[in-house]
Enzyme design. Structure first.
Site, PDB file in Angstrom:
ATOM      1  N   CYS A 162       0.825  -1.211   0.000  1.00  0.00           N
ATOM      2  CA  CYS A 162       0.000   0.000   0.000  1.00  0.00           C
ATOM      3  C   CYS A 162       0.858   1.260   0.000  1.00  0.00           C
ATOM      4  O   CYS A 162       0.408   2.324  -0.438  1.00  0.00           O
ATOM      5  CB  CYS A 162      -0.949   0.001   1.193  1.00  0.00           C
ATOM      6  SG  CYS A 162      -0.128  -0.102   2.793  1.00  0.00           S
ATOM      7  N   GLN A 212       6.346  -5.500   9.698  1.00  0.00           N
ATOM      8  CA  GLN A 212       5.559  -6.186   8.668  1.00  0.00           C
ATOM      9  C   GLN A 212       6.234  -6.160   7.300  1.00  0.00           C
ATOM     10  O   GLN A 212       6.060  -7.082   6.502  1.00  0.00           O
ATOM     11  CB  GLN A 212       4.168  -5.550   8.552  1.00  0.00           C
ATOM     12  CG  GLN A 212       3.247  -5.816   9.719  1.00  0.00           C
ATOM     13  CD  GLN A 212       3.490  -4.872  10.891  1.00  0.00           C
ATOM     14  OE1 GLN A 212       4.257  -3.917  10.764  1.00  0.00           O
ATOM     15  NE2 GLN A 212       2.858  -5.139  12.019  1.00  0.00           N
ATOM     16  N   ARG A 261       4.238   1.370  -1.243  1.00  0.00           N
ATOM     17  CA  ARG A 261       5.314   1.411  -2.240  1.00  0.00           C
ATOM     18  C   ARG A 261       5.093   0.385  -3.342  1.00  0.00           C
ATOM     19  O   ARG A 261       4.507  -0.676  -3.120  1.00  0.00           O
ATOM     20  CB  ARG A 261       6.682   1.176  -1.594  1.00  0.00           C
ATOM     21  CG  ARG A 261       6.914  -0.232  -1.094  1.00  0.00           C
ATOM     22  CD  ARG A 261       8.294  -0.397  -0.444  1.00  0.00           C
ATOM     23  NE  ARG A 261       8.411   0.407   0.755  1.00  0.00           N
ATOM     24  CZ  ARG A 261       9.278   1.416   0.895  1.00  0.00           C
ATOM     25  NH1 ARG A 261      10.110   1.702  -0.090  1.00  0.00           N
ATOM     26  NH2 ARG A 261       9.328   2.111   2.005  1.00  0.00           N
ATOM     27  N   ALA A 274     -14.498  -2.394  16.750  1.00  0.00           N
ATOM     28  CA  ALA A 274     -13.938  -3.491  15.947  1.00  0.00           C
ATOM     29  C   ALA A 274     -13.243  -2.954  14.705  1.00  0.00           C
ATOM     30  O   ALA A 274     -13.118  -3.653  13.701  1.00  0.00           O
ATOM     31  CB  ALA A 274     -15.031  -4.478  15.558  1.00  0.00           C
TER      32      ALA A 274
END
EC number: 1.2.1.70
Length: 418
Positions: free
Chosen positions: A50, A116, A52, A190
Site C-alpha cells: 500500500c 511487517q 510502495r 472493531a
C-alpha cells in the site's frame, strides 16, 4: 550487468498515484513475463504494498535505460509518462543493495522500524520466483537483505518500542500488569486499531478477550480470529466488572462508558483496579472516570507522548541500523565484484590447461618414439613458458607503444613485477 531498484513510495507520490501503479497478485506472473521480455532485463522482483511499488532488476546497461523502463511501466499500467516520471526514484548497484536492505529492515517505512515490511519483501521475492530464477546476483541480494534485516532486529532496538497507538496501548497494559495471562481485556469497537490491539494481545497470551461492538457481525469475524467473546454495546454495563483492562476505539459521538457505569463495575469488583485506555476521538470514556479510585484512565494524548518518546528511541536505533546496512552493502558489492571475475578466471585457467595438455601430449608422444628425455622436457618447459607469456607480453608491448604508463603499471602489478 547492473543491479537496479526503481519505484515510488509514500514519500514521492500520493495514494491516488500509488494505487494506479500497484501489481496485483492475480496478474503478477503476467507482469513478470512482460518485464522479462524487455531485452535489457535479465531478472526482476516486484514489490507492491500500500505504501510502495518497486522493481528490483538485473539489467544490461544501455542507452536510455531509464526511459525504456519508464515506458514499460507506464504502458503496462496505461499511465502518462510525465505523470509518473517525477515521482520515481532510481538506485544503482551499491545504492540499490542499500535501498533493499533499508526497506527490509523497516528503515524506509512510513512507521520507522515496523516489522511487517520484512514479511512483505519475503513474499514478493517468493511470488516473483520466475523473475529471479536466472539472475543469481538478484537472488543473492535478496537473501542477504533478509539476513541483514534480522541482524538489525537483533543488534538494535529499532523495533523494541511502540510507535502505533494500538501497540502503545498494549505496551502500557503489559507495563502495568506483570502478566497478561491472568487478565481479561474488553475491547470496545472493531475497527483497524482494535484489530491490531487484539492481535497484539493474542501474541502475549491474554487470558480472555471480550469484544463489544455495535455491529456483531464484524466483531464476530475478529473474535473468530483471536478467540474472543462478542457482546453488544448495550451489554457493556453488565459485563464491565469482568474486565481488568478496557481498550476503546469507536466512532461514537458520545461517551460509551460513563462515571456511573464505572462506579458500579468497581463496586462489583470490590475496588480491584481497572486500566482504561481510551484511544477514540471524540472520547469513549468520560474524563471524570479518571478521578475514581482504582480507575486508571489514559487518553490518546497520553499514548502520543509514549509514542513520541519511543519514536525518538527508534530514531537513535536507526543510526546504528544504518551503519549495519552500509557495512553489509559494501561487503555484498565486494563479493559480487569478485563473483563477476570468476568466469574470467575460469576461462583463463581453461586456456592455460588447454596449452598444457596440448604440449604435454606432444612431449609424451616424443618420449614414446625414444627421443632424448631431457631434451624433450627442456623443450616442453620452453614452449609452455613462451605460450603462457605470449599474450601478457603483447599487452606490455602495446602499452609501451601507446605510451600508456598507467596501463603498464597495472600490467606490471598484475604480473607480480611491482
Amino acid at each position: 550487468m547492473t543491479l537496479l531498484a526503481l519505484g515510488i513510495n509514500h514519500k514521492t507520490a500520493p495514494v491516488s498515484l500509488r494505487e494506479r501503479v500497484t501489481f496485483s497478485p492475480d496478474t503478477l506472473d503476467q507482469a513478470l513475463e512482460s518485464l522479462l521480455s524487455q531485452p535489457m532485463v535479465q531478472g526482476g522482483v516486484v514489490l507492491s504494498t500500500c505504501n510502495r511499488t518497486e522493481l528490483y532488476l538485473s539489467v544490461e546497461e544501455q542507452d536510455n535505460l531509464h526511459d525504456k523502463l519508464v515506458r514499460w511501466l507506464c504502458d503496462y499500467h496505461n499511465l502518462d509518462e510525465e505523470e509518473v516520471r517525477n515521482s520515481l526514484y532510481w538506485h544503482h548497484d551499491n545504492d540499490a543493495v542499500s535501498h533493499l536492505m533499508r526497506v527490509a529492515s523497516g528503515l524506509d517505512s512510513l512507521v520507522l522500524g515496523e516489522p511487517q515490511i520484512l514479511g512483505q519483501v519475503k513474499k514478493a521475492f517468493a511470488d516473483s520466483g520466475r523473475g529471479h530464477a536466472n539472475a543469481s546476483e538478484l537472488e543473492r541480494m535478496f537473501q542477504k537483505s533478509f539476513s541483514v534485516a534480522k541482524r538489525v532486529r537483533t543488534e538494535t532496538d529499532i523495533g523494541a518500542s511502540a510507535v502505533s497507538v494500538a501497540f502503545a496501548a498494549c505496551t502500557l497494559a503489559r507495563q502495568i500488569f506483570e502478566s497478561l495471562s491472568t487478565v481479561t481485556v474488553m475491547l470496545v469497537g472493531a475497527g483497524e486499531t482494535i484489530e491490531l490491539a487484539a492481535r497484539h494481545l493474542r501474541e502475549h497470551n491474554v487470558q480472555k478477550m471480550i469484544i463489544a461492538n455495535r455491529t456483531r457481525e464484524r466483531a464476530q469475524r475478529l473474535a473468530d480470529e483471536v478467540g474472543a467473546e462478542v457482546i453488544g454495546l448495550g451489554d457493556i454495563d453488565e459485563r464491565l466488572k469482568d474486565a481488568d483492562i478496557i481498550i476503546s476505539s469507536t466512532a461514537s459521538p458520545l461517551p460509551i462508558i460513563g462515571k456511573g457505569m464505572m462506579e458500579r463495575a468497581l463496586k462489583a469488583r470490590r475496588n480491584q483496579p481497572m486500566l482504561l485506555v481510551d484511544i477514540a476521538v471524540p472520547r469513549d470514556v468520560e474524563p471524570e472516570v479518571g478521578k475514581l479510585a482504582n480507575a486508571y484512565l489514559y487518553s490518546v494524548d497520553d499514548l502520543q507522548s509514549i509514542i513520541q518518546h519511543n519514536l525518538a528511541q527508534r530514531k537513535a536505533a536507526a543510526v546504528q541500523a544504518e551503519s549495519i546496512v552500509e557495512q553489509e552493502a559494501c561487503e555484498f558489492m565486494a563479493w559480487l565484484r569478485a563473483q563477476s571475475v570468476s568466469e574470467t578466471i575460469r576461462e583463463y585457467r581453461a586456456q592455460a590447461d588447454q596449452v598444457r595438455e596440448e604440449l604435454t601430449s606432444k612431449a609424451l608422444a616424443a618420449l614414446r618414439t625414444g627421443g632424448d628425455a631431457e631434451a624433450i622436457m627442456q623443450d616442453l618447459a620452453r614452449k609452455l613458458t613462451n605460450r603462457l607469456i605470449h599474450t601478457p607480453t603483447k599487452s606490455l608491448q602495446q602499452a609501451a607503444r601507446d605510451g600508456d604508463d598507467e596501463r603498464l603499471h597495472i600490467l606490471r602489478n598484475s604480473l607480480g613485477l611491482e
